[in-house]
Design a protein around this motif. Structure first.
Motif, PDB file in Angstrom:
ATOM      1  N   SER A 182       0.844  -1.202   0.000  1.00 30.65           N
ATOM      2  CA  SER A 182       0.000   0.000   0.000  1.00 30.65           C
ATOM      3  C   SER A 182       0.880   1.253   0.000  1.00 30.65           C
ATOM      4  O   SER A 182       0.565   2.235  -0.673  1.00 30.65           O
ATOM      5  N   LEU A 183       2.003   1.195   0.722  1.00 32.53           N
ATOM      6  CA  LEU A 183       2.945   2.322   0.714  1.00 32.53           C
ATOM      7  C   LEU A 183       3.613   2.479  -0.653  1.00 32.53           C
ATOM      8  O   LEU A 183       3.830   3.597  -1.129  1.00 32.53           O
ATOM      9  N   LYS A 184       3.928   1.366  -1.302  1.00 34.65           N
ATOM     10  CA  LYS A 184       4.525   1.421  -2.639  1.00 34.65           C
ATOM     11  C   LYS A 184       3.560   2.026  -3.654  1.00 34.65           C
ATOM     12  O   LYS A 184       3.959   2.817  -4.504  1.00 34.65           O
ATOM     13  N   VAL A 185       2.292   1.642  -3.558  1.00 30.56           N
ATOM     14  CA  VAL A 185       1.270   2.208  -4.456  1.00 30.56           C
ATOM     15  C   VAL A 185       1.213   3.722  -4.247  1.00 30.56           C
ATOM     16  O   VAL A 185       1.220   4.495  -5.211  1.00 30.56           O
ATOM     17  N   THR A 186       1.152   4.136  -3.002  1.00 33.55           N
ATOM     18  CA  THR A 186       1.095   5.563  -2.687  1.00 33.55           C
ATOM     19  C   THR A 186       2.325   6.292  -3.217  1.00 33.55           C
ATOM     20  O   THR A 186       2.211   7.367  -3.813  1.00 33.55           O
ATOM     21  N   THR A 187       3.497   5.714  -3.022  1.00 34.98           N
ATOM     22  CA  THR A 187       4.736   6.325  -3.498  1.00 34.98           C
ATOM     23  C   THR A 187       4.713   6.475  -5.014  1.00 34.98           C
ATOM     24  O   THR A 187       5.030   7.542  -5.544  1.00 34.98           O
ATOM     25  N   ARG A 188       4.346   5.407  -5.714  1.00 36.91           N
ATOM     26  CA  ARG A 188       4.268   5.469  -7.183  1.00 36.91           C
ATOM     27  C   ARG A 188       3.346   6.587  -7.639  1.00 36.91           C
ATOM     28  O   ARG A 188       3.688   7.388  -8.508  1.00 36.91           O
ATOM     29  N   LEU A 189       2.157   6.605  -7.054  1.00 35.06           N
ATOM     30  CA  LEU A 189       1.159   7.583  -7.487  1.00 35.06           C
ATOM     31  C   LEU A 189       1.578   9.013  -7.152  1.00 35.06           C
ATOM     32  O   LEU A 189       1.373   9.927  -7.956  1.00 35.06           O
ATOM     33  N   MET A 190       2.179   9.230  -6.005  1.00 35.33           N
ATOM     34  CA  MET A 190       2.618  10.582  -5.652  1.00 35.33           C
ATOM     35  C   MET A 190       3.747  11.051  -6.569  1.00 35.33           C
ATOM     36  O   MET A 190       3.796  12.219  -6.956  1.00 35.33           O
ATOM     37  N   HIS A 191       4.648  10.150  -6.944  1.00 31.18           N
ATOM     38  CA  HIS A 191       5.705  10.523  -7.894  1.00 31.18           C
ATOM     39  C   HIS A 191       5.109  10.876  -9.251  1.00 31.18           C
ATOM     40  O   HIS A 191       5.519  11.851  -9.882  1.00 31.18           O
ATOM     41  N   VAL A 192       4.154  10.089  -9.705  1.00 29.97           N
ATOM     42  CA  VAL A 192       3.503  10.353 -10.989  1.00 29.97           C
ATOM     43  C   VAL A 192       2.786  11.701 -10.942  1.00 29.97           C
ATOM     44  O   VAL A 192       2.939  12.534 -11.846  1.00 29.97           O
ATOM     45  N   ILE A 193       2.019  11.935  -9.889  1.00 29.88           N
ATOM     46  CA  ILE A 193       1.268  13.189  -9.762  1.00 29.88           C
ATOM     47  C   ILE A 193       2.222  14.379  -9.705  1.00 29.88           C
ATOM     48  O   ILE A 193       1.999  15.395 -10.378  1.00 29.88           O
ATOM     49  N   ALA A 194       3.294  14.265  -8.937  1.00 30.55           N
ATOM     50  CA  ALA A 194       4.264  15.361  -8.849  1.00 30.55           C
ATOM     51  C   ALA A 194       4.902  15.641 -10.208  1.00 30.55           C
ATOM     52  O   ALA A 194       5.053  16.800 -10.612  1.00 30.55           O
ATOM     53  N   TRP A 195       5.278  14.588 -10.930  1.00 31.77           N
ATOM     54  CA  TRP A 195       5.895  14.763 -12.249  1.00 31.77           C
ATOM     55  C   TRP A 195       4.917  15.435 -13.204  1.00 31.77           C
ATOM     56  O   TRP A 195       5.276  16.358 -13.948  1.00 31.77           O
ATOM     57  N   LEU A 196       3.662  14.984 -13.190  1.00 31.68           N
ATOM     58  CA  LEU A 196       2.652  15.560 -14.085  1.00 31.68           C
ATOM     59  C   LEU A 196       2.383  17.028 -13.737  1.00 31.68           C
ATOM     60  O   LEU A 196       2.249  17.869 -14.636  1.00 31.68           O
ATOM     61  N   LEU A 197       2.317  17.352 -12.456  1.00 35.39           N
ATOM     62  CA  LEU A 197       2.126  18.751 -12.060  1.00 35.39           C
ATOM     63  C   LEU A 197       3.304  19.612 -12.506  1.00 35.39           C
ATOM     64  O   LEU A 197       3.119  20.753 -12.945  1.00 35.39           O
ATOM     65  N   ASN A 198       4.492  19.063 -12.419  1.00 37.38           N
ATOM     66  CA  ASN A 198       5.678  19.776 -12.881  1.00 37.38           C
ATOM     67  C   ASN A 198       5.593  20.024 -14.386  1.00 37.38           C
ATOM     68  O   ASN A 198       5.882  21.121 -14.866  1.00 37.38           O
ATOM     69  N   GLN A 199       5.179  19.012 -15.133  1.00 40.94           N
ATOM     70  CA  GLN A 199       5.027  19.160 -16.584  1.00 40.94           C
ATOM     71  C   GLN A 199       3.965  20.205 -16.920  1.00 40.94           C
ATOM     72  O   GLN A 199       4.141  21.008 -17.830  1.00 40.94           O
ATOM     73  N   LYS A 200       2.864  20.199 -16.166  1.00 38.35           N
ATOM     74  CA  LYS A 200       1.818  21.201 -16.377  1.00 38.35           C
ATOM     75  C   LYS A 200       2.370  22.607 -16.147  1.00 38.35           C
ATOM     76  O   LYS A 200       2.085  23.528 -16.910  1.00 38.35           O
ATOM     77  N   ALA A 201       3.139  22.774 -15.079  1.00 36.93           N
ATOM     78  CA  ALA A 201       3.699  24.089 -14.754  1.00 36.93           C
ATOM     79  C   ALA A 201       4.678  24.555 -15.828  1.00 36.93           C
ATOM     80  O   ALA A 201       4.679  25.731 -16.203  1.00 36.93           O
ATOM     81  N   ILE A 202       5.478  23.647 -16.342  1.00 35.60           N
ATOM     82  CA  ILE A 202       6.421  23.999 -17.409  1.00 35.60           C
ATOM     83  C   ILE A 202       5.647  24.434 -18.647  1.00 35.60           C
ATOM     84  O   ILE A 202       5.927  25.468 -19.257  1.00 35.60           O
ATOM     85  N   ARG A 203       4.643  23.651 -19.025  1.00 29.57           N
ATOM     86  CA  ARG A 203       3.868  23.954 -20.227  1.00 29.57           C
ATOM     87  C   ARG A 203       3.027  25.220 -20.076  1.00 29.57           C
ATOM     88  O   ARG A 203       2.737  25.890 -21.050  1.00 29.57           O
ATOM     89  N   ALA A 204       2.647  25.551 -18.853  1.00 30.38           N
ATOM     90  CA  ALA A 204       1.869  26.767 -18.613  1.00 30.38           C
ATOM     91  C   ALA A 204       2.764  27.993 -18.488  1.00 30.38           C
ATOM     92  O   ALA A 204       2.267  29.109 -18.354  1.00 30.38           O
ATOM     93  N   GLY A 205       4.076  27.783 -18.522  1.00 28.46           N
ATOM     94  CA  GLY A 205       5.003  28.896 -18.412  1.00 28.46           C
ATOM     95  C   GLY A 205       5.241  29.354 -16.992  1.00 28.46           C
ATOM     96  O   GLY A 205       5.886  30.372 -16.761  1.00 28.46           O
ATOM     97  N   GLU A 206       4.735  28.607 -16.022  1.00 28.77           N
ATOM     98  CA  GLU A 206       4.946  28.961 -14.620  1.00 28.77           C
ATOM     99  C   GLU A 206       6.375  28.645 -14.183  1.00 28.77           C
ATOM    100  O   GLU A 206       6.883  29.254 -13.245  1.00 28.77           O
ATOM    101  N   ILE A 207       6.972  27.662 -14.829  1.00 25.70           N
ATOM    102  CA  ILE A 207       8.363  27.277 -14.571  1.00 25.70           C
ATOM    103  C   ILE A 207       9.056  27.216 -15.928  1.00 25.70           C
ATOM    104  O   ILE A 207       8.533  26.603 -16.855  1.00 25.70           O
ATOM    105  N   HIS A 208      10.188  27.834 -16.031  1.00 24.30           N
ATOM    106  CA  HIS A 208      10.962  27.732 -17.276  1.00 24.30           C
ATOM    107  C   HIS A 208      11.774  26.439 -17.199  1.00 24.30           C
ATOM    108  O   HIS A 208      12.378  26.143 -16.162  1.00 24.30           O
TER     109      HIS A 208
END
Length: 149
Positions: A52-78
């Protein structure tokens, strides 16, 4: 022969983000349920907690990466402002397949689905940087423009 080019568009990022959030909610709901607390024998119950901890870790890493990609594409992060390590998908420990086979069907499904999502995003992440590093500068700029729309 070249590796497949991934078109990482805002629509793809949004779809994966929605998938990750729904899966995270399903996992939280299941792993916090009474059904999950009734797992036995003891060795399976311990493995269940670890998974259950591994599932949570996987999903949190995926969500963090996707949020980072969204921020880059939105121009919030260069992209040049992001350290390469912070822009890669985080490490998630592998599942113990032998133990998982002893768990209830719903737990196995959540574990396998989280792994599938994690590995899909991991492949995309690795191809983004491999492709970017191997492209001449004009091609990288064109790809940046293409991903913006």
């Amino acid at each position: 022969m070249h590796a497949p080019q991934y078109q990482i568009t805002p629509k793809l990022i949004d779809g994966l983000y929605t998938e990750a959030m729904v899966l995270a909610d399903e996992a939280r709901s299941y792993f916090d349920s009474d059904r999950a607390r009734q797992i036995s024998p003891a060795d399976v119950a311990v493995a269940f907690s670890c998974e259950s901890l591994k599932v949570t870790t996987r999903l949190m890493h995926v969500i963090a990466w996707l949020l980072n990609q969204k921020a880059i594409r939105a121009g919030e992060i260069h992209p040049s402002d992001v350290m390469h390590e912070l822009d890669e998908l985080g490490y998630a420990p592998a599942t113990d397949d032998w133990m998982v086979q002893r768990m209830p069907d719903e737990a196995r499904t959540l574990i396998m689905t989280s792994e599938d999502l994690y590995y899909r995003v991991q492949r995309m992440s690795s191809h983004i940087y491999t492709d970017q590093e191997n492209q001449p500068e004009p091609h990288r700029l064109i790809e940046q423009l293409r991903r913006s729309f």
